[in-house]
Design a protein around this motif. Structure first.
Motif, PDB file in Angstrom:
ATOM      1  N   ARG A  43       0.828  -1.217   0.000  1.00  0.00           N
ATOM      2  CA  ARG A  43       0.000   0.000   0.000  1.00  0.00           C
ATOM      3  C   ARG A  43       0.854   1.256   0.000  1.00  0.00           C
ATOM      4  O   ARG A  43       0.473   2.279  -0.550  1.00  0.00           O
ATOM      5  CB  ARG A  43      -0.903   0.003   1.241  1.00  0.00           C
TER       6      ARG A  43
ATOM      7  N   PRO B 253      -3.074   3.131  -1.288  1.00  0.00           N
ATOM      8  CA  PRO B 253      -4.208   2.288  -0.896  1.00  0.00           C
ATOM      9  C   PRO B 253      -5.169   1.992  -2.045  1.00  0.00           C
ATOM     10  O   PRO B 253      -5.683   0.879  -2.174  1.00  0.00           O
ATOM     11  CB  PRO B 253      -4.879   3.121   0.210  1.00  0.00           C
TER      12      PRO B 253
ATOM     13  N   TRP C 272      -6.203  -1.748  -3.371  1.00  0.00           N
ATOM     14  CA  TRP C 272      -7.565  -2.250  -3.550  1.00  0.00           C
ATOM     15  C   TRP C 272      -7.820  -2.614  -5.015  1.00  0.00           C
ATOM     16  O   TRP C 272      -8.551  -3.569  -5.305  1.00  0.00           O
ATOM     17  CB  TRP C 272      -8.583  -1.199  -3.090  1.00  0.00           C
TER      18      TRP C 272
ATOM     19  N   THR D 267     -10.244  -3.048  11.683  1.00  0.00           N
ATOM     20  CA  THR D 267      -9.784  -2.628  10.367  1.00  0.00           C
ATOM     21  C   THR D 267     -10.657  -3.248   9.285  1.00  0.00           C
ATOM     22  O   THR D 267     -11.282  -4.302   9.504  1.00  0.00           O
ATOM     23  CB  THR D 267      -8.317  -3.034  10.139  1.00  0.00           C
TER      24      THR D 267
ATOM     25  N   GLU E  58      -9.133  -3.439   6.097  1.00  0.00           N
ATOM     26  CA  GLU E  58      -8.130  -3.562   5.051  1.00  0.00           C
ATOM     27  C   GLU E  58      -7.997  -5.018   4.601  1.00  0.00           C
ATOM     28  O   GLU E  58      -8.018  -5.941   5.424  1.00  0.00           O
ATOM     29  CB  GLU E  58      -6.779  -3.037   5.529  1.00  0.00           C
TER      30      GLU E  58
END
Length: 411
Positions: free
Chosen positions: A7, A12, A16, A388, A390
């Motif tokens: 990341r 980020p 993704w 989180t 993530e």
């Protein structure tokens, strides 16, 4: 997942995007694959857990007019789609393919660690006292691949004794990654994994393991020492060459000089990194956060106060959220948030319970317990970490839950 710090390199959004590309590819290649059980659908228990957690987030967002909670709910919905993609893959793959993929992932982590000795494109610190990471997985991230992949490698060591050299290396590498990261959570998970593995072996075979089935254990012990020696020696040598300061792994107060890379000092440093841990150091910051959040949570029930509400200033002048995902879910997203998180714990435990209840001592049962145990380890880790959404975190859970719930493949 094993390279969670990507990341910092690809941003980020790029991270993704990489996961999204994987999900699209996974759904595409599994669309018309044969050999899938008729009517196979993602486990209702797991999908219900996502739905309950997401509903709690949306309600907290509506009540508190909190856009952050709504955004987190959308991310959880995406994570649920990722699970469906992983589930569809798990239906079509056997355990050997999972072990092979995990082996490549660990190899990438080790190569990234080696490259980081001479090149760090992120600019982030990779060594802090006894803790070490790489540009692909900084300390605090590095340990997760070791701790969460270890149970499946242990299962393969028992189920596939002929692959003792590979499994010995992978088991040694997993333990090595946890040790050099220095995460106390990771170290606790190592202990829990060892205890659970021994208990299941006793139930499964009554300790009757021939010596030839333990070759992986001796290989792992030797290779762990080799990895520690190599890492400590390189760290000492690089520190001597570049800074002239005391090198990581050296005894406190030792000077960086040509003697610092003598074999005896390298051995001493390697043994120190292997047997000295941070568990006894205590963690007053986590305790303070927990105490503050316990006093806050009652005022936030039943629907929660919104994302990031549980926490306090621990003396740094900045707000820090509580390092307990279950307490955070309860305070931030209310009763539904906690119910959703506990649903994932139950989803990890149910496959293990079914194997034990049925007395399933097959190789498939062994791997189901390993995958379910890894998912339980993830749940245990959440007791000491922040909430989180993530994929570098949830990816480990969706991987292990998908394979733990996948039906047995025919031989």
């Amino acid at each position: 997942m094993a390279s969670g710090s990507l990341r910092d390199i690809v941003t980020p959004l790029g991270y993704w995007g990489a996961w999204g590309s994987w999900a699209v590819a996974a759904l595409a290649v599994t669309h018309r694959t044969r050999g899938v059980p008729a009517g196979a659908m993602p486990p209702a228990w797991i999908m219900a857990s996502y739905a309950v957690l997401g509903l709690g987030m949306f309600l907290a967002a509506a009540v508190n007019r909190d856009g952050a909670s709504a955004y987190q709910a959308l991310k959880i919905a995406v994570v649920a789609v990722m699970f469906v993609a992983m589930w569809r893959l798990a239906l079509r793959l056997d355990w050997s393919r999972l072990v092979g993929a995990m082996s490549w992932a660990v190899a990438v982590v080790l190569v990234g660690l080696a490259v980081s000795k001479i090149w760090n494109p992120t600019g982030l610190p990779l060594i802090a006292g006894p803790r070490e990471g790489s540009f692909l997985a900084v300390y605090g991230v590095l340990w997760k691949a070791g701790a969460f992949l270890l149970p499946v490698f242990l299962a393969d060591a028992v189920a596939t004794p002929g692959a003792w050299a590979r499994n010995g290396l992978m088991i040694a590498a997993c333990i090595f990654l946890v040790l050099i990261d220095g995460s106390r959570t990771g170290l606790l998970l190592l202990g829990a994994t060892a205890a659970g593995f021994l208990a299941f072996l006793a139930w499964r075979s009554g300790w009757r393991l021939p010596g030839r089935r333990l070759r992986w254990l001796w290989a792992a012990l030797v290779l762990l020492l080799v990895l520690q020696l190599l890492n400590t020696g390189v760290n000492m040598g690089m520190a001597w060459l570049h800074s002239g300061a005391a090198a990581p792994g050296m005894p406190s107060g030792a000077a960086a000089a040509p003697a610092a890379v003598e074999p005896a000092r390298v051995l001493e440093g390697a043994l120190s990194r292997t047997f000295e841990t941070r568990i006894g150091a205590g963690d007053p910051a986590r305790v303070k956060l927990l105490q503050a959040s316990l006093g806050q949570v009652a005022a936030c029930l039943p629907l929660g106060c919104g994302f990031g509400a549980m926490g306090t200033d621990i003396g740094t002048g900045a707000w820090m959220v509580v390092h307990n995902a279950y307490l955070a879910a309860l305070g931030d997203f209310g009763i539904l948030g906690l119910a959703g998180m506990l649903g994932f714990l139950a989803a990890a435990a149910l496959p293990v319970w079914r194997v034990v209840r049925r007395g399933d001592r097959s190789a498939h049962g062994l791997f189901v317990v390993a995958a379910g145990g890894s998912a339980l380890a993830y749940g245990m880790a959440l007791m000491f970490n922040t909430f989180t959404t993530e994929m570098s975190e949830w990816g480990f859970l969706i991987l292990m839950l998908a394979f733990a719930w996948a039906p047995a493949k025919s031989a």
